[in-house]
Write a protein that holds these residues in place. Sequence first.
Motif, PDB file in Angstrom:
ATOM      1  N   LEU A 770     -11.408  11.986  -6.756  1.00 19.12           N
ATOM      2  CA  LEU A 770     -12.276  13.158  -6.685  1.00 19.12           C
ATOM      3  C   LEU A 770     -12.465  13.615  -5.242  1.00 19.12           C
ATOM      4  O   LEU A 770     -12.611  14.814  -4.974  1.00 19.12           O
ATOM      5  CB  LEU A 770     -13.627  12.836  -7.318  1.00 19.12           C
ATOM      6  N   GLN A 771     -12.461  12.668  -4.309  1.00 17.38           N
ATOM      7  CA  GLN A 771     -12.535  13.028  -2.893  1.00 17.38           C
ATOM      8  C   GLN A 771     -11.332  13.860  -2.479  1.00 17.38           C
ATOM      9  O   GLN A 771     -11.481  14.923  -1.858  1.00 17.38           O
ATOM     10  CB  GLN A 771     -12.603  11.752  -2.058  1.00 17.38           C
ATOM     11  N   ASP A 772     -10.147  13.403  -2.839  1.00 14.06           N
ATOM     12  CA  ASP A 772      -8.937  14.153  -2.495  1.00 14.06           C
ATOM     13  C   ASP A 772      -8.913  15.512  -3.189  1.00 14.06           C
ATOM     14  O   ASP A 772      -8.457  16.517  -2.611  1.00 14.06           O
ATOM     15  CB  ASP A 772      -7.694  13.351  -2.884  1.00 14.06           C
ATOM     16  N   LEU A 773      -9.392  15.566  -4.434  1.00 12.69           N
ATOM     17  CA  LEU A 773      -9.447  16.841  -5.147  1.00 12.69           C
ATOM     18  C   LEU A 773     -10.381  17.818  -4.437  1.00 12.69           C
ATOM     19  O   LEU A 773     -10.067  19.003  -4.291  1.00 12.69           O
ATOM     20  CB  LEU A 773      -9.920  16.611  -6.583  1.00 12.69           C
ATOM     21  N   ALA A 774     -11.533  17.337  -3.987  1.00 13.21           N
ATOM     22  CA  ALA A 774     -12.491  18.214  -3.298  1.00 13.21           C
ATOM     23  C   ALA A 774     -11.886  18.766  -2.014  1.00 13.21           C
ATOM     24  O   ALA A 774     -12.020  19.971  -1.722  1.00 13.21           O
ATOM     25  CB  ALA A 774     -13.778  17.441  -3.003  1.00 13.21           C
ATOM     26  N   TYR A 775     -11.209  17.918  -1.241  1.00 12.96           N
ATOM     27  CA  TYR A 775     -10.578  18.403  -0.014  1.00 12.96           C
ATOM     28  C   TYR A 775      -9.455  19.392  -0.334  1.00 12.96           C
ATOM     29  O   TYR A 775      -9.260  20.377   0.397  1.00 12.96           O
ATOM     30  CB  TYR A 775     -10.031  17.229   0.796  1.00 12.96           C
ATOM     31  N   HIS A 776      -8.720  19.131  -1.397  1.00 12.23           N
ATOM     32  CA  HIS A 776      -7.654  20.057  -1.809  1.00 12.23           C
ATOM     33  C   HIS A 776      -8.238  21.421  -2.171  1.00 12.23           C
ATOM     34  O   HIS A 776      -7.705  22.466  -1.772  1.00 12.23           O
ATOM     35  CB  HIS A 776      -6.892  19.467  -2.999  1.00 12.23           C
ATOM     36  N   ARG A 777      -9.321  21.418  -2.934  1.00 12.82           N
ATOM     37  CA  ARG A 777      -9.967  22.681  -3.304  1.00 12.82           C
ATOM     38  C   ARG A 777     -10.519  23.392  -2.058  1.00 12.82           C
ATOM     39  O   ARG A 777     -10.471  24.628  -1.971  1.00 12.82           O
ATOM     40  CB  ARG A 777     -11.101  22.408  -4.287  1.00 12.82           C
ATOM     41  N   ALA A 778     -11.055  22.634  -1.116  1.00 11.11           N
ATOM     42  CA  ALA A 778     -11.595  23.249   0.103  1.00 11.11           C
ATOM     43  C   ALA A 778     -10.487  23.964   0.876  1.00 11.11           C
ATOM     44  O   ALA A 778     -10.672  25.090   1.349  1.00 11.11           O
ATOM     45  CB  ALA A 778     -12.255  22.187   0.976  1.00 11.11           C
ATOM     46  N   ASN A 779      -9.337  23.312   1.016  1.00 12.09           N
ATOM     47  CA  ASN A 779      -8.209  23.958   1.691  1.00 12.09           C
ATOM     48  C   ASN A 779      -7.764  25.206   0.942  1.00 12.09           C
ATOM     49  O   ASN A 779      -7.429  26.237   1.541  1.00 12.09           O
ATOM     50  CB  ASN A 779      -7.043  22.975   1.803  1.00 12.09           C
TER      51      ASN A 779
END
Length: 1116
Positions: A770-779
């Motif tokens: 979920l951490q990686d998903l959040a950063y992906h969505r932020a980018n």
Amino acid sequence: MSLTVPQAPPTEPWKSELEISLLQLSNLNRAKCKDSGWSLVIRALTIGNAAVETPKLQIVSLTENLNQKIILPVTVQSYQDLDDFVHYPLLLNFYEITAIPPKDKKKPTEDKLDLLGQCSIDTLPFLNGVKEIQSTTTIFSPSGIESNAAHPDSPECKISIRLLTPLIPPVFEQQFNLLTLTVHSCYSLPETWLPPVPTHGAQKSAANASSSGFTFATAFPRNGAVERTLLASNKTIIQRPSQKNVFKKWPSHPLIVTDAIYMTQKLNEKNYAVETGSMCASTDWLHRDVVERQNPCIVVNTEFRCILPSDGEEAFRAKAMARKIWPFELFELTLPEKHPGGKKKANVEATNPDEPVVSRHGVAYVDVKPLLFPGATRIQGAFPIKAYDPNEFAERTHRVSIGADVAKAAGEPSTTISLDTKDTRLSVGSRNRSDMGVLHISPDKSGSNNPKSNPDIPPHGGTQNVEQRKYEESMTYVYLEMKVEKPLILETPKKPIIDRLKQLIKPLKQSAEIKRPQENARLAELSVHSQMERMHNQVAKFYQSCVTSDAKRNDIDKSVRFIQERMCESGDFHAFKEELKLHIIQLVRNKYDLQPSITNDRPSFHRFLSTLYCDLIRQSRVAFAAVRRSGYRSVVSETTTKTLEGLRMVALESEMDEELEEAEKLMRERTRLFPKDSSAWKELGMFYCRHGDIRKADQAFIECLLDDYSNFEGLVCLGHLKLLDEQLKEASIIFESISILYPDSPLAWTILGLFYEYCGQDSSGMRGVLQDLAYHRANEKLGVDDKKRQNYQEFLRIVEEQRSTEAATGTGDPTRLVPSSPTSRPKSDMDAKIVPSTAPKGGSKKDNKGLLSGVSQADSDKTREPSKPESNFSPISNMASVGPKQHIPVDNIFWTALGGLVGLELHQLAELCISEHLTGSCDTADPVLWRAAVLLNITQKKLTEAESVLMGIMAKDVETADVFAFMGHIMYLQKNDVEAADNYDRALSLSTEVSDPFPLYFRYGRLSQRNRNYEKAYEMYFAAARLQASCKTWLGVGWACYHLEMYSECEIALQEANFLDNKNSAVWAYLAMVNVKFNRRDTAIKCRNAAVVYGIENHSVIFDEMENTFTQIDMQ
């Protein structure tokens, strides 16, 4: 850790049927069609099921209408049967039947079958609900053709296949997932591994003859306990790949001959901008474009399909979640060479001298985290191949290598496999097998995760093969795609999260500390105040007209009679009186909430009348003061401390003076006067957070959200408060709700990712995903993906133009497209056009302490223009506007979010953002970065660390005023007045402006007041008062003017201060003293009494100074 998921129980065989209609045959066996015709039989089969065939057909023309129907039974008893059905194609074999007369005339004539061709049909659509397939398929010769593309005169068969009964058993419906793996090619292999080109008439060397080619291998769970091995074998290195679109291949199988291995679908074109692999950065594009056209490669182009039942899907999800990677191995199988003394070649993996050995063993650790994102179904990209190290492999994957099992299976004796084991006829024609795989390897193997159980793994410390290390030297990588039909992890429904948020911020029982007054009462007070101000303005207007004559000016009684006459004659007095009466009635109703019985209680009624009278007198005095001030020219604006911003500034002044009780009182006064303003409640909560009162902060943030539960800043502050209080479940609900309510906000997704990172990994590994998903969505929301796609289109355009130019001229600069060495990527002027100017990647290891404890070596000595930072003294919007002009990491979500994190005082998340994501990848002289580090340390009272950061910045930047302003604040807080004054003076002397000057002026004024520097105190307090008028700033101006004997200016300043706060005892004390200087004894005594009434402390400095002044006047 072994999985305990049970395997799906066997079911009764499920019978299904495919109706295959053979409609037309063209161009098969052309020579005999033109002669006398020939006999044909067509056999249909699927791997793992029975075969059916047509009766003998007589073909007499190149285009023959067949009109034959055959029924192919399909039996499904387990998920493996479905797996075989989609993993391999449906095959149609075309045989020519030749009658052979027997030697013995008593025996019947025998038929000889010669395989003329084969075609393959994809049956996957039947699994997806399609009922019928119609197509015209190419018939491939068993001797092979040069191209898999259809020729105009190539043999073809027009067919129609219809599903008569459902294919999937009812017990299997919705109980499985389909995983599709497409392996394109392995690129940039060492040129030294290319097979030598044989000369005319020369034989292959013995060394080459021993090689069986490269094998690409991996394994996926078949169920909860068993894995299925996927192999692409007998692959050779070629000089360079084909630039044309190529077709996908079926997995190798002995029943699939020659070019029937090709599917009808082409491989998807690569798009570097949308990949999720490890080599999709813009700096990798040129390198990949070069090597994928010019360097040696291994072409695989194979698509594997695997049915994952529910327990197999759970096993795959659990393993992927635990390790976040999936291994794909590449190795070469070679026969052992004979050496004197019977010794085998060193650095090869084999346990039996007679078995093939595994050499040139590499492994790609494919990042599968994007496939674990909720709702995700696909990953694709390029992944580096590293030299296989058994210890690293076991540690990273908790699996055993496939290589040893493949070598053992390849060493077993080969057995000829016929196309139809039930065929009773004489013989089957010879056939070539394309990409023949290992025939006797078991497709299943145990899914044990204990690498120690594998005897082939050498002990720790084993030496890597020199040949294997060439993978890394040549920067070899594999390009593949992985897709699942249904997401491995479903998206969480949004409504339950929002419902839990609303439950979390439901109204609390109002406490004595925080109360929300009625809105109607405040409006009634404002209406009374406005009416009284209009009355006083009218009186002042009449007064201005009556003082034109000296007689009336000196005769107060005449002036009063004149005003009364004018008011009565004009009717204004009666009108104002009636309007005021209505406003007072409204005030009584809405503010005091009187009960009808109060008129019977005379004492209570008189107390009410006294309270009302005092309230009206107070309103009248305030209105009169405002009108009186308009009679002379003021040096300040009409802004009063009763405004939202005015109260905030006064509260922050008290906080800077460490008068916390007074600051709290003022912050609460803001919420009383402006109960509907969410920023008032938010800043009250932030005040409580700064001073460690978690309970009151929680109440204030909830009050902020009562009228609007979606308030962004209020939610973020409340979530961070729950994080500080270690209420991780509640914090998770809040931060997830923010990302749902603001799905297009990069800051929302970045904060969510930082929260997961701050909490650390959980046992399931889901938090990391979920951490990686959040950063992906932020980018994605920051526009990084859109910008990347635009840059990629520009990249393709430039590359295409360059190729066209070189093709037209026959020349070209090879240094622009060809790497100078296999270990370096090409650098050219194209990089400047293609690659955007972004933050440096930072090859050095990150400093874990980062800027929060000191400044490391800067990446660049260049400075940027100062910009207004977020601090306790400026609103959050100011930090968002920060924009240095050089080397801006605009595509860095952490740099972009840092201003918001610091502005909302999210200390833990901001520290994590700096130490883990910006230190080492962003220039330490970046103003956004160092300002954030300094403010974080100052607000947390880590003054030594903040000083260390600024000292590092001062070593490189001596022109930015903010650097010295912040250093002055630190020295001020450390009570180092000399150093503070020096830094403040340096900040004010520079050509650049201080981004937030008010705290500098106020603190420098306080510092000068402590040290009796009257001129500097006057200068600083007056500058602060012009920025933001407050009682304290004007009192400071009055104090300085009094000691400079500027009594007229002192009186004006003190009147301003008294208007802003008429209950300040110090203001009354200095008014008393200045009136003494003007010999206004009566006025001075009244001011002195007011100072005593409003709480001036006996024997304080101001009290003693006032008493000494009165003593001197009494003695005169």
